[in-house]
Design a protein around this motif. Structure first.
Motif, short mmCIF file in Angstrom:
data_model
loop_
_atom_site.label_atom_id
_atom_site.label_comp_id
_atom_site.label_asym_id
_atom_site.label_seq_id
_atom_site.Cartn_x
_atom_site.Cartn_y
_atom_site.Cartn_z
N LEU A 7 0.83 -1.21 0.00
CA LEU A 7 0.00 0.00 0.00
C LEU A 7 0.86 1.26 0.00
N ASN A 8 1.96 1.25 0.74
CA ASN A 8 2.87 2.38 0.78
C ASN A 8 3.49 2.62 -0.61
N MET A 9 3.90 1.53 -1.25
CA MET A 9 4.49 1.65 -2.59
C MET A 9 3.45 2.17 -3.59
N LEU A 10 2.24 1.65 -3.49
CA LEU A 10 1.17 2.11 -4.38
C LEU A 10 0.88 3.59 -4.17
N HIS A 11 0.91 4.03 -2.92
CA HIS A 11 0.71 5.45 -2.61
C HIS A 11 1.81 6.31 -3.24
N GLU A 12 3.06 5.88 -3.11
CA GLU A 12 4.18 6.63 -3.67
C GLU A 12 4.13 6.66 -5.20
N THR A 14 1.42 6.51 -6.98
CA THR A 14 0.31 7.42 -7.30
C THR A 14 0.76 8.87 -7.18
N LEU A 15 1.50 9.18 -6.12
CA LEU A 15 2.03 10.54 -5.97
C LEU A 15 2.96 10.91 -7.12
N ALA A 16 3.82 9.98 -7.52
CA ALA A 16 4.74 10.24 -8.63
C ALA A 16 3.97 10.47 -9.93
N PHE A 17 2.94 9.69 -10.16
CA PHE A 17 2.13 9.85 -11.37
C PHE A 17 1.44 11.21 -11.38
N CYS A 18 0.89 11.60 -10.24
CA CYS A 18 0.23 12.91 -10.15
C CYS A 18 1.22 14.05 -10.39
N LEU A 19 2.41 13.94 -9.83
CA LEU A 19 3.43 14.96 -10.05
C LEU A 19 3.83 15.02 -11.52
N MET A 20 3.94 13.84 -12.17
CA MET A 20 4.26 13.82 -13.59
C MET A 20 3.18 14.55 -14.40
N LEU A 21 1.92 14.35 -14.06
CA LEU A 21 0.84 15.03 -14.77
C LEU A 21 0.92 16.54 -14.59
N VAL A 22 1.25 16.99 -13.39
CA VAL A 22 1.39 18.43 -13.14
C VAL A 22 2.52 18.99 -13.99
N ILE A 23 3.67 18.32 -13.99
CA ILE A 23 4.83 18.80 -14.74
C ILE A 23 4.55 18.77 -16.24
N ILE A 63 18.97 7.61 -13.10
CA ILE A 63 20.20 8.12 -12.49
C ILE A 63 19.88 9.23 -11.47
N LEU A 64 18.98 10.13 -11.84
CA LEU A 64 18.60 11.20 -10.92
C LEU A 64 17.91 10.65 -9.67
N LEU A 65 17.08 9.62 -9.84
CA LEU A 65 16.46 8.99 -8.67
C LEU A 65 17.50 8.38 -7.75
N LEU A 66 18.50 7.73 -8.33
CA LEU A 66 19.55 7.14 -7.51
C LEU A 66 20.35 8.20 -6.77
N ILE A 67 20.60 9.32 -7.42
CA ILE A 67 21.36 10.40 -6.79
C ILE A 67 20.54 11.04 -5.67
N VAL A 68 19.28 11.33 -5.95
CA VAL A 68 18.44 12.00 -4.97
C VAL A 68 18.11 11.09 -3.79
#
Length: 69
Positions: A7-12, A14-23, A63-68
């Motif tokens: 559930l935690n992974m699914l929540h994250e 979903t948040l990433a998808f929403c942020l992608m839509l905003v961007i 790569i950016l995900l790994l760095i951040v």
């Protein structure tokens, strides 16, 4: 406990998808004419080049995900 992690992974995700839509929505909102021109330009790009661009974006994002993280 495993279900809670899922559930935690699914929540994250979903948040990433929403942020992608905003961007992704920022450019058409701010500069619709430039966005339309970009889409028209991309419609003339061949499949191999488009796949290379997609691969480059995926690699850069990973790569950016790994760095951040």
């Amino acid at each position: 406990k495993l279900f809670r992690k899922f559930l935690n992974m699914l929540h994250e995700l979903t948040l990433a998808f929403c942020l992608m839509l905003v961007i992704e929505g920022m450019l058409p909102f701010i500069a619709p004419k430039r966005w339309r021109g970009l889409v028209l330009m991309l419609s003339g790009v061949d499949d191999f080049t488009m796949r290379l661009m997609g691969l480059g974006c995926m690699l850069l994002g990973t790569i950016l995900l790994l760095i951040v993280n």
